[in-house]
Design an enzyme around this catalytic site. Structure first.
Site, PDB file in Angstrom:
ATOM      1  N   ASP A   1      57.694 -23.988  82.257  1.00  0.00           N
ATOM      2  CA  ASP A   1      59.131 -24.679  80.978  1.00  0.00           C
ATOM      3  C   ASP A   1      58.202 -24.988  79.846  1.00  0.00           C
ATOM      4  OD1 ASP A   1      61.250 -25.689  81.224  1.00  0.00           O
ATOM      5  OD2 ASP A   1      60.347 -26.960  80.300  1.00  0.00           O
TER       6      ASP A   1
ATOM      7  N   ARG B   1      69.017 -21.931  88.026  1.00  0.00           N
ATOM      8  CA  ARG B   1      69.754 -22.281  88.727  1.00  0.00           C
ATOM      9  C   ARG B   1      71.014 -21.907  89.103  1.00  0.00           C
ATOM     10  NH1 ARG B   1      69.453 -27.977  85.142  1.00  0.00           N
ATOM     11  NH2 ARG B   1      69.372 -25.698  83.928  1.00  0.00           N
TER      12      ARG B   1
ATOM     13  N   ARG C   1      63.365 -23.394  95.356  1.00  0.00           N
ATOM     14  CA  ARG C   1      63.421 -24.421  94.693  1.00  0.00           C
ATOM     15  C   ARG C   1      63.262 -25.870  95.423  1.00  0.00           C
ATOM     16  NH1 ARG C   1      67.580 -27.293  90.304  1.00  0.00           N
ATOM     17  NH2 ARG C   1      68.698 -27.880  92.422  1.00  0.00           N
TER      18      ARG C   1
ATOM     19  N   ARG D   1      65.940 -17.355  79.914  1.00  0.00           N
ATOM     20  CA  ARG D   1      66.656 -17.819  81.987  1.00  0.00           C
ATOM     21  C   ARG D   1      66.797 -17.778  83.227  1.00  0.00           C
ATOM     22  NH1 ARG D   1      66.380 -23.830  81.649  1.00  0.00           N
ATOM     23  NH2 ARG D   1      65.823 -24.617  79.136  1.00  0.00           N
TER      24      ARG D   1
ATOM     25  N   TYR E   1      61.426 -33.769  71.831  1.00  0.00           N
ATOM     26  CA  TYR E   1      61.299 -34.410  73.787  1.00  0.00           C
ATOM     27  C   TYR E   1      60.957 -35.411  73.475  1.00  0.00           C
ATOM     28  CZ  TYR E   1      63.993 -30.375  74.868  1.00  0.00           C
ATOM     29  OH  TYR E   1      64.919 -29.786  75.620  1.00  0.00           O
TER      30      TYR E   1
END
Ligand code: 1CP
Length: 343
Positions: free
Chosen positions: A76, A30, A39, A26, A153
């Site tokens: 993703d 963020r 973003r 990752r 998921y």
């Protein structure tokens, strides 16, 4: 293909190195102010993933800042269920949500296998653009979720703590779960092979929720499906498998044809190395160590590197993804410690 910096591929193919290659799970995301700015411009995380120019921009941001030895495609694992029509959205601070979760055999039977050149075309376009921009400086990692992780998921309709719906389906209707996993095995294999055709140099399977299963279920529903994926991949690129919570299954994981194994932060790296002296290992600093201070980061990173001894089949990394709000000065300390290390 030859690279200006080939440390990452050298570790994967057991060739001598000056120091371990480094990248971070990752690594775009963020914790980086430049990511948050892009973003913002994209309007949403999904727009960012689906706009190749912007996905390329954020893929390269951590390379420019930290000089990592590998880039990872910005995307993703949930692009596949999205392409299957589950209606993916991300709400700020909430994680992923599917408007149409899958709960019945009927719903499973109706799922199509996405064509990577159609529904997932934007991913292949991003790969081509990133490869062009990297200009053979460092290798590019492509990735997908493991079939079991994607299934969980899709059944839960988003993230979960206890995986009640997916595990209940697995226990009560194993044939239905196998049917879903067969479709996902096919979808993941096609998707990764298309990424390889588009130019990725290494692929990684993220089995983020393999560790939620008891051993026999892990073997039957996650390990076996990852092996099927690997068996169907073009043999030209190395494969990294990361099972979060897989520390007690290292020998099983070593037998499905992967080139390297990602080791999570719970597993003792010296123990993993003793179990698998001839396998390339990747990991495994606890991402929360990066919430301390540069001195603690440096000491903990050195201890991680020393757990390797002289074995150069090793890729320095975190033991899971870097967390939002991680202080940049601690990432700097982690990176600097690995970059200054010498075998
Ligand atoms: O708000 C935002 O900007 C979105 C945050 C975000 C980001 C940056 C998400 C949502 N996904 C990503 C990118 C991402 N996801 C990458 C990018 C490449 C890089 O490393 O730079 C990768 C490899 C992933 C893979 C991924 N997505 C995994 C497997 C890895 C892991 O950490 O175990 C998983 C489980 C996901 C699902 C997902 N996507 C996003 C979130 C917040 C989550 C986790 C949700 C949950 O806890 O269930």
């Amino acid at each position: 293909m030859s690279f200006t910096n080939d440390r990452f591929l050298r570790a994967l193919t057991n060739q001598p190195l000056d120091r371990p290659p480094l990248w971070m799970m990752r690594q775009a995301g963020r914790y980086l102010p430049e990511y948050l700015a892009t973003r913002e411009r994209a309007g949403s995380f999904l727009n960012l993933c689906k706009t190749p120019e912007l996905a390329c921009e954020v893929t390269l941001q951590p390379i420019a800042r930290f000089g990592f030895d590998a880039a990872i495609l910005f995307s993703d694992i949930l692009t596949i269920p999205d392409a299957m029509g589950l209606g993916l959205s991300f709400n700020e601070g909430e994680g992923p949500r599917f408007a149409n979760p899958i709960r019945t055999l009927d719903a499973i039977e109706q799922l199509g296998i996405p064509d990577p050149q159609q529904e997932l075309r934007y991913v292949m376009d991003a790969v081509k653009l990133i490869k062009h921009e990297l200009a053979a400086s460092i290798p590019l990692i492509g990735f997908a979720g493991s079939p079991w992780t994607l299934a969980s998921y899709m059944i839960e309709g988003g993230g979960s703590k206890d995986f009640i719906n997916s595990k209940a389906l697995l226990y009560a209707q194993p044939e239905a779960m196998h049917r879903l996993l067969d479709k996902l095995t096919q979808a993941v294999s096609l998707y990764l092979n298309a990424q390889i055709d588009a130019g990725v140099d290494v692929v990684m399977l993220f089995d983020s929720w393999g560790g939620m299963l008891p051993t026999n279920s892990f073997q039957a529903f996650s390990l076996a499906t990852m092996k099927k994926v690997i068996d169907q991949l073009k043999p030209t690129v190395p494969v990294i498998v990361f099972t979060k919570g897989g520390g007690m299954w290292l020998n099983d994981l070593n037998n499905i044809g992967a080139t390297a194994l990602g080791i999570d932060w719970q597993t003792d790296l010296a123990y993993a190395r003793a179990c698998l002296p001839n396998t390339c290992l990747q990991g495994n600093l606890d991402p929360t160590v990066l919430f301390t201070n540069p001195r603690v980061v440096r000491d903990t990173t050195l201890a991680m590197l020393q757990a390797q001894g002289a074995n150069q089949q090793y890729i320095a990394n975190l033991g899971h993804g870097i967390l939002p709000k991680t202080p940049l000065k601690n990432v700097d300390a982690f990176v600097q410690t690995v970059q200054e290390f010498r075998y």
